[in-house]
Design an enzyme around this catalytic site. Structure first.
Site, PDB file in Angstrom:
ATOM      1  N   CYS A   1      39.997  33.665  31.063  1.00 27.53           N
ATOM      2  CA  CYS A   1      40.435  34.391  32.265  1.00 27.53           C
ATOM      3  C   CYS A   1      41.908  34.063  32.439  1.00 27.53           C
ATOM      4  O   CYS A   1      42.270  32.887  32.604  1.00 27.53           O
ATOM      5  CB  CYS A   1      39.630  33.918  33.473  1.00 27.53           C
ATOM      6  SG  CYS A   1      40.212  34.580  35.040  1.00 27.53           S
TER       7      CYS A   1
ATOM      8  N   CYS B   1      45.038  40.288  30.949  1.00 25.48           N
ATOM      9  CA  CYS B   1      43.795  40.095  31.704  1.00 25.48           C
ATOM     10  C   CYS B   1      42.680  40.371  30.706  1.00 25.48           C
ATOM     11  O   CYS B   1      42.734  41.377  29.980  1.00 25.48           O
ATOM     12  CB  CYS B   1      43.720  41.070  32.878  1.00 25.48           C
ATOM     13  SG  CYS B   1      42.099  41.119  33.673  1.00 25.48           S
TER      14      CYS B   1
ATOM     15  N   SER C   1      35.782  35.248  35.346  1.00 20.67           N
ATOM     16  CA  SER C   1      35.239  35.674  36.634  1.00 20.67           C
ATOM     17  C   SER C   1      34.146  36.734  36.451  1.00 20.67           C
ATOM     18  O   SER C   1      33.315  36.925  37.331  1.00 20.67           O
ATOM     19  CB  SER C   1      36.365  36.231  37.503  1.00 20.67           C
ATOM     20  OG  SER C   1      37.003  37.293  36.825  1.00 20.67           O
TER      21      SER C   1
ATOM     22  N   HIS D   1      39.845  41.456  31.023  1.00 25.69           N
ATOM     23  CA  HIS D   1      39.084  42.687  31.246  1.00 25.69           C
ATOM     24  C   HIS D   1      39.721  43.890  30.526  1.00 25.69           C
ATOM     25  O   HIS D   1      39.044  44.854  30.195  1.00 25.69           O
ATOM     26  CB  HIS D   1      39.003  43.028  32.734  1.00 25.69           C
ATOM     27  CG  HIS D   1      37.967  42.260  33.489  1.00 25.69           C
ATOM     28  ND1 HIS D   1      38.052  40.907  33.711  1.00 25.69           N
ATOM     29  CD2 HIS D   1      36.802  42.669  34.075  1.00 25.69           C
ATOM     30  CE1 HIS D   1      36.994  40.519  34.411  1.00 25.69           C
ATOM     31  NE2 HIS D   1      36.220  41.563  34.647  1.00 25.69           N
TER      32      HIS D   1
ATOM     33  N   GLU E   1      34.437  46.450  35.793  1.00 29.67           N
ATOM     34  CA  GLU E   1      33.204  45.817  36.286  1.00 29.67           C
ATOM     35  C   GLU E   1      32.151  46.871  36.648  1.00 29.67           C
ATOM     36  O   GLU E   1      30.955  46.597  36.645  1.00 29.67           O
ATOM     37  CB  GLU E   1      33.510  44.929  37.506  1.00 29.67           C
ATOM     38  CG  GLU E   1      34.238  43.639  37.155  1.00 29.67           C
ATOM     39  CD  GLU E   1      33.353  42.586  36.476  1.00 29.67           C
ATOM     40  OE1 GLU E   1      32.167  42.470  36.843  1.00 29.67           O
ATOM     41  OE2 GLU E   1      33.854  41.886  35.571  1.00 29.67           O
TER      42      GLU E   1
END
Ligand code: DGL
Length: 266
Positions: free
Chosen positions: A70, A185, A8, A187, A147
């Site tokens: 993801c 995750c 994403s 991230h 992000e």
């Protein structure tokens, strides 16, 4: 071989980084669906719709193998993605569970992930198949902080402290003896150093990037070898390409000279 890598946002760059090390001769195309992020707060139907359109785009761009970098899309929509494209698809929940199995001696594992991944209990199922007990915790504030590039900000350290304190209290209440914390995750590895500073030293922090890259190299028989000077890495994002190039270069550890904007609809 052209390998498509999808997330994403920036998180999948942690997986791309490992893939580039393990399969230096391949071509890669990476898509960050930044316009529709975060996936982790959305329903299964919406994640499946977003993930299948993203996967189709990468196949149209020439991907012959897809890595769903993801966890949320892997947990909620892997079957939908496989049904939507005709190339092999690998998700990161299975590989993350493999990494947990390899790491844990006590058999008790903690997983932090997005709310959608936790609610799906995909990690609990994959880990149970491997004889592991799992305690899953959603950490929804972490993806927006990454992000934004707020890796070393005090607010990020404080948010992590609260989440990890709650997690350790829950583990104690459940009489867990965890020795492994899975970053569920893609991230979260970007916050790895900060996370390691916050949890007890007895907890081994792992993510699925390495094992995923190893598995792709093995399946494709493509590991090792020298970097192919002609190999290409192309980047696509569905929003703010300048931000993607700047922050993505930092996270990938190499310059991203060009990012193409893609419109995949709503
Ligand atoms: N990086 C994605 C994952 O691994 C989640 C990010 C998001 O919530 O969109 O779950």
């Amino acid at each position: 071989m052209n390998i498509g890598v999808f997330d994403s946002g920036f998180g999948g760059l942690t997986v791309l980084r490992a893939l580039l090390e393990h399969i230096p001769g391949a071509d890669f195309c990476y898509l960050g669906d930044t316009a529709r992020l975060p996936y982790g707060a959305k329903s299964r139907q919406t994640v499946a719709r977003y993930a299948t359109s993203s996967a189709r785009f990468l196949v149209e761009e020439g991907a012959e193998y897809l890595v769903i970098a993801c966890n949320t899309a892997s947990a909620l929509a892997l079957d939908d993605i496989r049904a939507a494209v005709s190339v092999p698809v690998l998700g990161v929940v299975e590989t993350g569970a493999n990494a947990a199995r390899a790491s844990s001696a006590t058999g008790d594992v903690l997983v932090i992930a997005t709310a959608a991944t936790v609610e799906s209990h995909a990690y609990a199922a994959a880990c149970a198949e491997r004889g592991l007990r799992v305690l899953e915790k959603a950490c929804p504030l972490l993806v927006p902080l990454v992000e934004e590039g707020w890796i070393d900000r005090p607010v990020t350290a404080e948010v992590l402290r609260i989440y990890m304190t709650e997690l350790m209290e829950q583990a104690q209440a459940a009489r867990f003896t965890p020795d492994t914390l899975v970053l569920g995750c893609t991230h979260y590895p970007l916050l790895r150093a900060q996370i390691e500073r916050t949890v007890p030293r007895s907890l081994r922090v792992i993510d699925s990037a390495e094992v995923t890259a190893e598995q792709v190299a093995q399946v494709l028989g493509a590991g090792g070898g020298a970097a192919n000077p002609g190999s290409r890495v192309r980047f696509f994002a569905t929003d703010s390409v300048a931000k993607f190039a700047a922050l993505g270069s930092r996270f990938l550890g190499r310059t991203i000279p060009r990012v193409d904007l893609v419109d995949l609809g709503g």
